[in-house]
Design a protein around this motif. Structure first.
Motif, short mmCIF file in Angstrom:
data_model
loop_
_atom_site.label_atom_id
_atom_site.label_comp_id
_atom_site.label_asym_id
_atom_site.label_seq_id
_atom_site.Cartn_x
_atom_site.Cartn_y
_atom_site.Cartn_z
N ASN A 27 101.69 82.93 52.79
CA ASN A 27 100.50 83.54 51.91
C ASN A 27 101.32 83.95 50.42
O ASN A 27 100.99 85.28 50.04
N ILE A 28 102.08 83.16 49.96
CA ILE A 28 102.81 83.46 48.87
C ILE A 28 101.97 83.46 47.70
O ILE A 28 101.08 82.50 47.23
N PRO A 29 101.79 84.62 47.06
CA PRO A 29 100.90 84.62 45.73
C PRO A 29 101.42 83.61 44.69
O PRO A 29 102.39 83.09 44.59
N ALA A 30 100.16 83.31 44.06
CA ALA A 30 100.32 82.06 43.03
C ALA A 30 101.34 82.42 41.92
O ALA A 30 101.91 81.60 41.46
N SER A 31 101.40 83.72 41.62
CA SER A 31 102.12 84.24 40.57
C SER A 31 103.94 84.12 41.00
O SER A 31 104.79 83.62 40.10
#
Length: 169
Positions: A27-31
């Motif tokens: 679930n790594i943030p796109a940023s």
């Protein structure tokens, strides 16, 4: 490091402590996926704003992207790290998906700045409890010593291009 760095991340917690991160690696943030090095700052803290300007001036290779913890992207990263998104008491640095806090974050950034600032990274050899004690002492008094703004600085020009988003407050 061999293999998928996100698989490696699932066994590393901020600061390098071993522990499973549940499903955080998926679930790594796109940023974070889109930017290999990110520094989050408290946008209303004068000391933090000074530090941001200092890093910007001394990051000769433009390695770092910046974000305010008050921004949507900053809050998303804080939640992903397991930190509260309504209280800001630490500098957060993300390097290739690994999160660093407090003194470790500051010293890891210093080692990527232009000379003579990488010399500060020898501080990484000091015991963490000593480094973080000093960091926490200053962080808890930063508003008293350096003041605070009513709103986050809105960057412009080339600095704006290196920001993740605009602050919500």
């Amino acid at each position: 490091m061999r293999g998928n760095p996100w698989e490696y991340l699932s066994n590393v917690v901020p600061g390098g402590t071993l522990k499973a991160l549940n499903d955080a690696a998926t679930n790594i943030p796109a940023s974070i996926r889109d930017n290999p090095r990110i520094i989050l700052f408290d946008g209303v803290c004068n000391l933090c704003s000074w530090t941001l300007a200092f890093v910007y001036r001394n990051d000769a290779r433009s390695l770092y992207r910046f974000g305010w913890v008050q921004s949507g992207e900053g809050k998303e990263i804080l939640r992903w790290c397991g930190l509260p998104d309504d209280r800001f008491d630490t500098m957060v640095t993300v390097e290739s998906g690994i999160v660093y806090y407090k003194s470790t974050a500051f010293l890891r950034v210093a080692r990527n700045l232009r000379f003579p600032w990488p010399i500060l990274s020898v501080g990484l050899f000091l015991p963490l409890f000593i480094r973080d004690f000093a960091y926490d002492w200053l962080a808890s008094r930063r508003y008293r010593f350096f003041g605070r703004k009513e709103e986050c600085l809105l960057p412009d020009g080339l600095l704006r291009e290196r920001f993740l988003g605009t602050p919500d407050s």
